[in-house]
Design a protein around this motif. Structure first.
Motif, mmCIF file in Angstrom:
data_model
loop_
_atom_site.group_PDB
_atom_site.id
_atom_site.type_symbol
_atom_site.label_atom_id
_atom_site.label_comp_id
_atom_site.label_asym_id
_atom_site.label_seq_id
_atom_site.Cartn_x
_atom_site.Cartn_y
_atom_site.Cartn_z
ATOM 1 N N GLN A 8 0.829 -1.195 0.000
ATOM 2 C CA GLN A 8 0.000 0.000 0.000
ATOM 3 C C GLN A 8 0.868 1.250 0.000
ATOM 4 O OE1 GLN A 8 -2.350 -0.484 3.628
ATOM 5 N NE2 GLN A 8 -1.111 1.034 4.672
ATOM 6 N N MET A 9 0.299 2.325 -0.557
ATOM 7 C CA MET A 9 0.983 3.604 -0.679
ATOM 8 C C MET A 9 1.007 4.308 0.681
ATOM 9 S SD MET A 9 1.586 3.486 -3.939
ATOM 10 C CE MET A 9 1.748 5.065 -4.798
ATOM 11 N N PRO A 10 1.844 5.361 0.823
ATOM 12 C CA PRO A 10 1.878 6.086 2.096
ATOM 13 C C PRO A 10 0.525 6.637 2.520
ATOM 14 C CG PRO A 10 3.796 6.657 0.774
ATOM 15 C CD PRO A 10 2.900 5.825 -0.102
ATOM 16 N N ASN A 11 -0.354 6.932 1.555
ATOM 17 C CA ASN A 11 -1.686 7.447 1.898
ATOM 18 C C ASN A 11 -2.688 6.345 2.226
ATOM 19 O OD1 ASN A 11 -2.287 6.332 -0.593
ATOM 20 N ND2 ASN A 11 -2.716 8.281 -1.615
ATOM 21 N N GLY A 12 -2.235 5.094 2.252
ATOM 22 C CA GLY A 12 -3.086 3.976 2.595
ATOM 23 C C GLY A 12 -3.760 3.291 1.427
ATOM 24 N N LYS A 13 -3.643 3.847 0.229
ATOM 25 C CA LYS A 13 -4.265 3.247 -0.948
ATOM 26 C C LYS A 13 -3.564 1.936 -1.306
ATOM 27 C CE LYS A 13 -5.446 4.281 -5.777
ATOM 28 N NZ LYS A 13 -5.359 5.298 -6.864
ATOM 29 N N LYS A 14 -4.344 0.926 -1.670
ATOM 30 C CA LYS A 14 -3.761 -0.361 -2.045
ATOM 31 C C LYS A 14 -2.897 -0.217 -3.297
ATOM 32 C CE LYS A 14 -7.329 -3.296 0.016
ATOM 33 N NZ LYS A 14 -8.347 -4.359 -0.235
ATOM 34 N N ALA A 15 -1.833 -1.023 -3.363
ATOM 35 C CA ALA A 15 -0.865 -0.914 -4.461
ATOM 36 C C ALA A 15 -0.611 -2.278 -5.085
ATOM 37 C CB ALA A 15 0.436 -0.304 -3.955
ATOM 38 N N PRO A 16 -1.533 -2.770 -5.913
ATOM 39 C CA PRO A 16 -1.323 -4.067 -6.564
ATOM 40 C C PRO A 16 -0.161 -4.054 -7.546
ATOM 41 C CG PRO A 16 -3.246 -2.961 -7.477
ATOM 42 C CD PRO A 16 -2.826 -2.166 -6.288
ATOM 43 N N HIS A 17 0.346 -2.864 -7.888
ATOM 44 C CA HIS A 17 1.494 -2.723 -8.786
ATOM 45 C C HIS A 17 2.817 -2.856 -8.044
ATOM 46 C CE1 HIS A 17 1.542 1.249 -6.958
ATOM 47 N NE2 HIS A 17 0.299 1.455 -7.405
ATOM 48 N N GLY A 18 2.780 -3.105 -6.730
ATOM 49 C CA GLY A 18 3.998 -3.117 -5.935
ATOM 50 C C GLY A 18 4.471 -4.493 -5.542
ATOM 51 N N VAL A 19 5.656 -4.509 -4.922
ATOM 52 C CA VAL A 19 6.232 -5.738 -4.383
ATOM 53 C C VAL A 19 6.825 -5.438 -3.008
ATOM 54 C CG1 VAL A 19 6.824 -6.635 -6.681
ATOM 55 C CG2 VAL A 19 8.545 -5.386 -5.355
ATOM 56 N N GLY B 239 17.559 -5.834 -3.331
ATOM 57 C CA GLY B 239 16.773 -6.809 -2.597
ATOM 58 C C GLY B 239 16.260 -7.965 -3.436
ATOM 59 N N GLU B 240 15.660 -8.914 -2.741
ATOM 60 C CA GLU B 240 15.061 -10.102 -3.348
ATOM 61 C C GLU B 240 13.543 -9.995 -3.246
ATOM 62 O OE1 GLU B 240 14.573 -14.857 -2.287
ATOM 63 O OE2 GLU B 240 16.174 -13.683 -1.340
ATOM 64 N N VAL B 241 12.851 -10.217 -4.345
ATOM 65 C CA VAL B 241 11.397 -10.151 -4.361
ATOM 66 C C VAL B 241 10.825 -11.317 -3.551
ATOM 67 C CG1 VAL B 241 9.330 -10.188 -5.804
ATOM 68 C CG2 VAL B 241 11.391 -9.008 -6.617
ATOM 69 N N VAL B 242 9.988 -10.975 -2.537
ATOM 70 C CA VAL B 242 9.369 -12.025 -1.718
ATOM 71 C C VAL B 242 7.846 -11.959 -1.728
ATOM 72 C CG1 VAL B 242 11.359 -12.306 -0.201
ATOM 73 C CG2 VAL B 242 9.594 -10.624 0.400
ATOM 74 N N GLU B 243 7.265 -10.868 -2.187
ATOM 75 C CA GLU B 243 5.808 -10.752 -2.285
ATOM 76 C C GLU B 243 5.473 -9.880 -3.491
ATOM 77 O OE1 GLU B 243 1.954 -9.159 0.295
ATOM 78 O OE2 GLU B 243 3.877 -9.493 1.306
ATOM 79 N N ILE B 244 4.465 -10.292 -4.253
ATOM 80 C CA ILE B 244 4.158 -9.636 -5.525
ATOM 81 C C ILE B 244 2.690 -9.235 -5.568
ATOM 82 C CG2 ILE B 244 4.107 -9.895 -8.042
ATOM 83 C CD1 ILE B 244 6.327 -11.910 -7.838
ATOM 84 N N GLU C 52 14.942 -4.786 7.173
ATOM 85 C CA GLU C 52 14.910 -6.164 6.690
ATOM 86 C C GLU C 52 14.071 -6.294 5.426
ATOM 87 O OE1 GLU C 52 15.449 -8.862 10.673
ATOM 88 O OE2 GLU C 52 13.480 -7.940 10.353
ATOM 89 N N TYR C 53 12.996 -5.477 5.317
ATOM 90 C CA TYR C 53 12.078 -5.582 4.186
ATOM 91 C C TYR C 53 11.662 -4.183 3.739
ATOM 92 C CZ TYR C 53 11.792 -10.445 5.649
ATOM 93 O OH TYR C 53 12.111 -11.735 5.993
ATOM 94 N N LEU C 54 11.230 -4.080 2.471
ATOM 95 C CA LEU C 54 10.846 -2.789 1.902
ATOM 96 C C LEU C 54 9.720 -2.974 0.890
ATOM 97 C CD1 LEU C 54 11.544 0.311 1.375
ATOM 98 C CD2 LEU C 54 12.945 -0.540 -0.528
#
Length: 396
Positions: A26-37, A72-77, A137-139
């Protein structure tokens, strides 16, 4: 779900390692971000720009997670991510960019118009849009298909991870300064500053085929490191005008192109070497650039609450432009669009075209728990480039 141990700003010269929540898509404003990892951080560097925040000269909110140089290594998509998969090893440009606005479509990812509601510029861990940093540890990374640079071979990348970790900021930033200054095969180059980004500049200038690479600094150990790596050096403690020192090296007092890698924490020359003045470095590089040449201003300039004068606290600096105008100068400043350069620089590293990079940077891998002390050591003049390895994935 696991937590997320992170380096957190708790005041001037006060970094703490704290256990925070695992990142959400999710974005800093709380909006969901399906385009993120979500990335498992493999390497997260401490940058000279982080010291501006550490010292209080770049205001940032208490509780901000630090860091903007991440690998980093992608762990969630997210569900809208098409070109990445779990296990991919990637470099994160420090500019947060959407890939959709006018500036991003024109390759100007350093001035994305949508990722920061307060300015056309967004960055991780830098109080520019509310984005958490990656000394953790994660981002969470948004717009992942657009932003992330995937390494073609994981094993090959891990063998060169100390160098590839520089792709998120300081190596492309240094390269950008040289490109804006017009560096090319045969160019004579003056670089102000032999800190980590200045050292990347020297390596990049060699990659570009510059003929004479001159580096100026006040630190004798840094200058010795540059000398060992084939650069000409100028000790700015000597009470000799900079043009005269360049003429002693080149036979003429000016260079084809110059880059300021210092910014507002610059000091003077000779008798003024102990005096800090935000305008020193920018005026020096403008002064030593030949007529018709170009200058890149890569060091950070902005309002500085720690500056001595009211003007400088408000970001107003005494630039000697009147003396430079007659030379028809080209002067470019600002952040670098990392994505404009990182692929080609990755290839140069993978194909051993920059074998001297590690020696120039003096990289040192540390644990997350060692980060607060590393900040203090860096602030006190350490020559090392600290790479935080939160999960113990980098071979010693």
């Amino acid at each position: 779900m696991a937590g997320n141990r992170s380096v957190v700003l708790r005041g001037v010269k006060n970094m703490q390692v704290e256990d925070l929540d695992f990142p959400k898509l999710q974005m800093p404003n709380g909006k969901k971000a399906p385009h993120g990892v979500v990335l498992k951080i493999v390497a997260s560097n401490i940058c000279g720009s982080d010291l501006h925040i550490y010292r209080g000269s770049f205001p940032a909110p208490e509780g901000m997670v630090m860091g903007h140089e991440m690998t980093g290594e992608v762990v969630e998509i997210g569900s809208d991510v098409e070109f990445l998969k779990e296990g991919d090893l990637v470099s994160v440009p420090f500019n947060v960019a959407c890939g959709r606005c006018r500036n991003c479509r024109n390759g100007r990812t350093e001035v994305c118009q949508t990722c920061n509601p307060d300015a056309d510029s967004a960055a991780y861990g830098f109080n520019l849009g509310g984005w958490d940093g990656g000394q953790a540890e994660y981002l969470f990374v948004p717009y992942a298909d657009f932003q992330l640079l995937k390494f073609p071979d994981r094993d090959q990348a891990m063998e060169k991870i100390r160098d590839l970790a520089l792709l998120s900021d300081i190596l492309p930033t240094a390269f950008h300064g040289l490109m804006e200054a017009g560096a090319k095969p045969g160019s004579t180059v003056y670089l102000a500053g032999a800190g980590p980004v200045g050292r990347c500049g020297a390596a990049a200038a060699r990659l570009l085929g510059a003929s004479c690479i001159i580096v100026g600094d006040h630190d004798k150990d840094r200058l010795a490191l540059m000398k060992r790596n084939g650069c000409e050096t100028i000790d700015l403690n000597e009470d000799v005008p900079l043009q005269d020192q360049i003429e002693k090296i080149l036979g003429e007092p000016m260079v084809d192109c110059a880059v300021d890698y210092v910014g507002t924490e610059a000091h003077g020359i000779g008798k003024d070497a102990d005096k800090e003045d935000p305008a020193y470095a920018i005026n020096q590089v403008i002064d030593v650039t030949r007529a018709g040449g170009a200058t890149g201003i890569i060091g950070i300039y902005g309002p500085d609450p720690l500056a001595e004068s009211k003007d400088e606290q408000n970001g107003i600096y005494p630039i000697e432009f009147g003396n430079a105008w007659i030379k028809s100068p080209k002067i470019t400043a600002g952040q670098a669009p990392i994505m404009h350069y990182n692929y080609e620089l990755m290839q140069a590293i993978l194909w051993d075209r920059m074998p001297y990079l590690s020696d120039m940077l003096q990289t040192k891998v540390i644990s997350l728990d060692d980060a607060p002390q590393a900040y203090a050591d860096f602030d006190n003049g350490s020559q090392e480039k600290y790479i935080i390895d939160p999960h113990g994935m980098i071979a010693s």
